[in-house]
Design an enzyme around this catalytic site. Structure first.
Site, PDB file in Angstrom:
ATOM      1  N   LEU A 101     -27.188  17.471 -31.447  1.00 14.21           N
ATOM      2  CA  LEU A 101     -28.405  18.635 -31.508  1.00 14.21           C
ATOM      3  C   LEU A 101     -29.612  18.145 -31.187  1.00 14.21           C
ATOM      4  O   LEU A 101     -30.573  18.867 -30.518  1.00 14.21           O
ATOM      5  CB  LEU A 101     -28.186  19.370 -32.843  1.00 14.21           C
ATOM      6  CG  LEU A 101     -26.679  20.069 -33.021  1.00 14.21           C
ATOM      7  CD1 LEU A 101     -27.059  20.338 -34.569  1.00 14.21           C
ATOM      8  CD2 LEU A 101     -26.614  21.300 -32.123  1.00 14.21           C
ATOM      9  N   GLY A 102     -29.958  16.763 -31.452  1.00 15.72           N
ATOM     10  CA  GLY A 102     -31.226  16.109 -31.385  1.00 15.72           C
ATOM     11  C   GLY A 102     -31.172  14.483 -31.876  1.00 15.72           C
ATOM     12  O   GLY A 102     -30.295  14.325 -32.555  1.00 15.72           O
ATOM     13  N   LYS A 103     -32.342  13.823 -31.600  1.00 14.50           N
ATOM     14  CA  LYS A 103     -32.559  12.675 -32.205  1.00 14.50           C
ATOM     15  C   LYS A 103     -33.954  12.185 -32.378  1.00 14.50           C
ATOM     16  O   LYS A 103     -34.825  12.903 -31.727  1.00 14.50           O
ATOM     17  CB  LYS A 103     -31.680  11.665 -31.217  1.00 14.50           C
ATOM     18  CG  LYS A 103     -32.056  11.721 -29.967  1.00 14.50           C
ATOM     19  CD  LYS A 103     -31.091  10.882 -28.891  1.00 14.50           C
ATOM     20  CE  LYS A 103     -31.542  11.067 -27.472  1.00 14.50           C
ATOM     21  NZ  LYS A 103     -30.597   9.937 -26.555  1.00 14.50           N
TER      22      LYS A 103
ATOM     23  N   ASP B  28     -42.197  14.241 -43.926  1.00 17.42           N
ATOM     24  CA  ASP B  28     -41.940  14.007 -42.458  1.00 17.42           C
ATOM     25  C   ASP B  28     -42.054  15.632 -42.138  1.00 17.42           C
ATOM     26  O   ASP B  28     -41.054  16.017 -41.463  1.00 17.42           O
ATOM     27  CB  ASP B  28     -40.544  13.449 -42.253  1.00 17.42           C
ATOM     28  CG  ASP B  28     -40.553  13.046 -40.786  1.00 17.42           C
ATOM     29  OD1 ASP B  28     -41.509  12.955 -40.146  1.00 17.42           O
ATOM     30  OD2 ASP B  28     -39.169  12.866 -40.376  1.00 17.42           O
TER      31      ASP B  28
ATOM     32  N   PHE C  91     -35.227   8.256 -36.710  1.00 19.16           N
ATOM     33  CA  PHE C  91     -34.429   7.774 -38.069  1.00 19.16           C
ATOM     34  C   PHE C  91     -32.667   8.152 -37.597  1.00 19.16           C
ATOM     35  O   PHE C  91     -31.793   8.077 -38.504  1.00 19.16           O
ATOM     36  CB  PHE C  91     -34.678   8.553 -39.085  1.00 19.16           C
ATOM     37  CG  PHE C  91     -36.282   8.270 -39.634  1.00 19.16           C
ATOM     38  CD1 PHE C  91     -36.410   7.020 -40.456  1.00 19.16           C
ATOM     39  CD2 PHE C  91     -37.195   8.847 -39.258  1.00 19.16           C
ATOM     40  CE1 PHE C  91     -37.760   6.531 -40.862  1.00 19.16           C
ATOM     41  CE2 PHE C  91     -38.556   8.644 -39.455  1.00 19.16           C
ATOM     42  CZ  PHE C  91     -38.802   7.483 -40.403  1.00 19.16           C
ATOM     43  N   GLY C  92     -32.296   8.539 -36.572  1.00 25.06           N
ATOM     44  CA  GLY C  92     -31.036   8.804 -36.491  1.00 25.06           C
ATOM     45  C   GLY C  92     -30.741  10.061 -35.478  1.00 25.06           C
ATOM     46  O   GLY C  92     -31.722  10.917 -35.236  1.00 25.06           O
ATOM     47  N   LYS C  93     -29.556  10.463 -35.150  1.00 30.42           N
ATOM     48  CA  LYS C  93     -29.339  11.403 -34.438  1.00 30.42           C
ATOM     49  C   LYS C  93     -28.526  12.606 -35.324  1.00 30.42           C
ATOM     50  O   LYS C  93     -28.123  12.380 -36.432  1.00 30.42           O
ATOM     51  CB  LYS C  93     -28.096  11.283 -33.332  1.00 30.42           C
ATOM     52  CG  LYS C  93     -28.219  10.087 -32.109  1.00 30.42           C
ATOM     53  CD  LYS C  93     -27.152   9.950 -31.277  1.00 30.42           C
ATOM     54  CE  LYS C  93     -27.614   8.765 -30.362  1.00 30.42           C
ATOM     55  NZ  LYS C  93     -26.448   8.615 -29.298  1.00 30.42           N
TER      56      LYS C  93
ATOM     57  N   LYS D  62     -26.858  14.699 -39.979  1.00 30.69           N
ATOM     58  CA  LYS D  62     -27.871  13.586 -39.519  1.00 30.69           C
ATOM     59  C   LYS D  62     -27.282  12.270 -39.871  1.00 30.69           C
ATOM     60  O   LYS D  62     -27.118  11.858 -41.053  1.00 30.69           O
ATOM     61  CB  LYS D  62     -29.137  13.787 -40.142  1.00 30.69           C
ATOM     62  CG  LYS D  62     -30.054  12.847 -39.599  1.00 30.69           C
ATOM     63  CD  LYS D  62     -31.671  13.340 -39.941  1.00 30.69           C
ATOM     64  CE  LYS D  62     -32.561  12.350 -39.239  1.00 30.69           C
ATOM     65  NZ  LYS D  62     -33.918  12.957 -39.430  1.00 30.69           N
TER      66      LYS D  62
END
EC number: 2.7.11.1
Length: 656
Positions: free
Chosen positions: A340-342, A459, A345-347, A363
């Site tokens: 879905l996104g990255k 964040d 800090f990760g995908k 995540k």
């Protein structure tokens, strides 16, 4: 077409070509399993009074038991259907479940007869309630147990999983083919036009909450006289029984005397056949043994792939822990097609939980060391208890080797940054942007001030703000969140966050606070209004930093110059000006100058007004005693707006 639907259609139309027999009913429309019964197909009556509808050994069959005489459901052909109810106890014994499955249905039909009708008319004047069970076609899937209502159509009108509701509303699932007796109540209320279906084990009393309800007037679908009974469709390894039956076409039905029910016979013969097959399989030697060993090694390697190490201290976080295997299956092996996104800090992967079919977002992040893992998971478990309409729900976590997986509710519209930067054909109007700002402010206020502990998000940015199907915003991604008690400062830690949203004091001290969250929120407000990132190349050096550019335009008397060009002039200038000025106040370099989130909400709601000399405050380079230095006190603000500005910390001695 599923077996349940086939069975319901079959039961609805097996009387299609015959005419209604208007013979009298000797029981007056009420009976409790008396002798006026008619059987057809694969059905018989045992000497002890037990009806067996399916008794096929080699191939699937169909059986029928119905009341021999038609019952009166209306006072006249064009009248309304009177209230009626029925209860019966059935049992399905399946030695081995198959994907094809088996099932039983209660039918109200205009004729009697067990006929196969190839062309189904959609006006057959029939009502059917079916119960279907089948083995899942997935290796790790749950068996299918469904209850469905079909009224005069080729499609099920309503269906749900088989079970019953406790008084507290919790659903207890039932296995239809367990071989244990199950009691069913089907009740139609003439006044409310509601058809209720309730089922339960005979070991408990009738539940107060129906399993399945459907509000529909049955008068157009039933004739004055109708037949009632059961139809069963089964596999070669299943037997269906009716242990007791009671019916009343004038209202409430009499209960069945459960103590007098016949026993469900043991299927010893079928079990014996399965045992013989198992014995023959175990006796095969040589090549078969080698194959078994090879399969065993392959299975071991597969299980090792999903092996997780659970330490003693993780037991307390059990309810929040997912298995890696479930997440692996849900995300199709963490394929790139499911991303879905990255970010840094990760995908984030989209997934469907294998058992419940609930969509989730997973995540995947790397935890750089084992030190602090226990404390990190403790905070994750705590955040998992948060429930707020403007927060994405954290469902739990999974830990495998050096990787952590955080599981969230899936948001169908995705993240806000996609709408701001990556979808030129779908522009957010100002009303949507303003509502998003208010939603995020509400969620952040809950984290800072309204929960039992202070939660610092650390964040806040558009990529971590997700949108539901109605474009409502929810603050998500708590992978960096920290907890502390009210009135106690958080501990110093590594600087975390995203460049452009990190407050000056956080980069100097490494100490996050609610005011550092407010700083990021202020930058976010400017970003969503201006439609550009906090730091990026622009036409001139003065436009590189978003906060400086907005402040310069305000100084020059044209603050609306910074509004996102995609909005044109389709916005409320007063609201936009408020958001821009409030964004500058929240992103002030001095932590103590920033307002609390409760004050931010008051400004956005119009309950409080910004001070008239706010520009001087934002431009101030030296702040000795807060607003008092500029001639603005909380008392004077209260006099003008009836709400005092609550600051996040005591004032520092330096300013922007």
């Amino acid at each position: 077409m599923s077996l349940l639907l086939k069975m319901l259609l079959f039961s609805l139309f097996f009387f299609y070509m015959a005419s209604i027999s208007q013979c009298s009913d000797p029981t007056g429309g009420q009976f409790s399993f008396n002798g006026y019964l008619y059987t057809d197909g694969v059905a018989d009556l045992n000497p002890d009074g037990l009806f067996k509808l399916i008794t096929s050994k080699t191939q699937g069959g169909a059986g029928q038991v119905l009341y021999q005489f038609p019952l009166q459901f209306k006072n006249s052909p064009n009248g309304t259907v009177s209230s009626f109810s029925t209860t019966f106890v059935f049992a399905i014994v399946a030695v081995r479940k198959t994907i094809a499955g088996c099932g039983l249905s209660f039918n109200i039909s205009p004729t009697k007869g067990l006929n196969s009708v190839p062309n189904i008319d959609h006006s057959n004047h029939s009502v059917s309630v079916g119960f279907h069970t089948a083995k899942s076609d997935k290796p790790d899937g749950e068996d299918v147990n469904l209850v469905g209502i079909n009224i005069d159509s080729s499609k099920m009108d309503r269906n749900c999983s088989a079970g019953y509701y406790k008084d507290d509303g919790r659903l207890v699932n039932l296995d239809i083919a367990s071989g244990k007796p199950i009691q069913v109540w089907i009740e139609y209320n003439n006044s409310t036009k509601q058809l209720d279906v309730t089922m339960h084990s005979i070991k408990i009393s009738k539940p107060k909450i129906p399993l399945l309800s459907m509000r529909k007037d049955l008068s157009p679908y039933l004739h004055e006289y109708m037949y009632i009974g059961f139809t069963s469709v089964g596999s070669p390894t299943s037997s269906h029984y009716i242990l007791g039956w009671s019916f009343n076409n004038k209202g409430a039905v009499s209960d069945i005397n459960l103590s007098r029910l016949p026993k469900v016979p043991d299927e010893d013969q079928e079990r014996s056949l399965s045992s013989k097959i198992l014995a023959i399989s175990l006796s095969i030697s040589g090549v078969t043994l080698v194959i078994v060993l090879i399969l065993g090694v392959m299975l071991f390697l597969k299980r090792k792939k999903f092996l997780e190490v659970i330490e003693d201290w993780e037991v307390q976080f059990g309810p929040h822990k997912f298995t890696y295997k479930d997440l692996f299956i849900a995300t199709k092996g963490f394929k790139n097609s499911e991303v879905l996104g990255k970010g840094g800090f990760g995908k984030v992967f989209k997934g469907i939980l294998p058992l419940s079919s609930i969509p989730i977002a997973v995540k995947k992040i790397s935890h750089d060391s084992r030190q602090g893992m226990r404390e990190f998971l403790a905070e994750i478990a705590t955040i998992g208890r948060l429930r707020h309409p403007d927060l994405v729900r954290l469902l739990g976590y999974c830990r495998r080797k050096g990787e952590l997986y955080l599981v969230y509710d899936f948001m169908p519209k995705g993240s806000l940054d996609k709408f701001l930067y990556n979808q030129p054909n779908q522009i957010l109007d100002w009303s949507q942007r303003f509502n998003i700002i208010k939603d995020v402010a509400s969620g952040l206020c809950y984290l800072h001030q309204q929960w039992v502990q202070v939660i610092i998000h650390r964040d806040i940015k558009p990529a971590n703000i997700l949108l539901d199907e109605n474009m409502n915003a929810k603050l998500g991604d708590f992978g960096l969140a920290k907890l502390c008690d009210h009135g106690i400062d958080s501990q110093t830690s590594n600087v975390a966050g995203t460049f452009g949203y990190i407050s000056p004091e956080l980069s100097r001290t490494g100490k996050s606070s609610t005011s550092s969250d407010v700083f990021a929120f202020g930058v976010f407000m400017l970003e969503i209004t201006c439609g550009r990132r906090p730091i990026g190349p622009r036409g001139s050096p003065s436009e590189m930093v978003l906060t400086d550019w907005v402040l310069d335009c305000w100084d020059s008397g044209d603050i609306l110059q910074v509004v996102d060009e995609k909005l044109g002039h389709r916005y409320l200038a007063e609201q936009v000006t408020l958001v821009l000025k409030l964004g500058l106040l929240c992103s002030h370099p001095v932590a103590a100058t920033r307002p609390s989130m409760s004050s931010v909400i008051q400004f956005l709601d119009g309950v409080a007004t910004l001070p008239h000399n706010l520009l001087d405050l934002v431009n101030s380079r030296i702040i000795n005693e807060g607003f008092d230095t500029l001639g603005v006190t909380t008392e004077s603000m209260e006099a003008s707006s009836n709400v005092s500005l609550v600051m996040t910390e005591s004032f520092l001695s330096s300013g922007r």
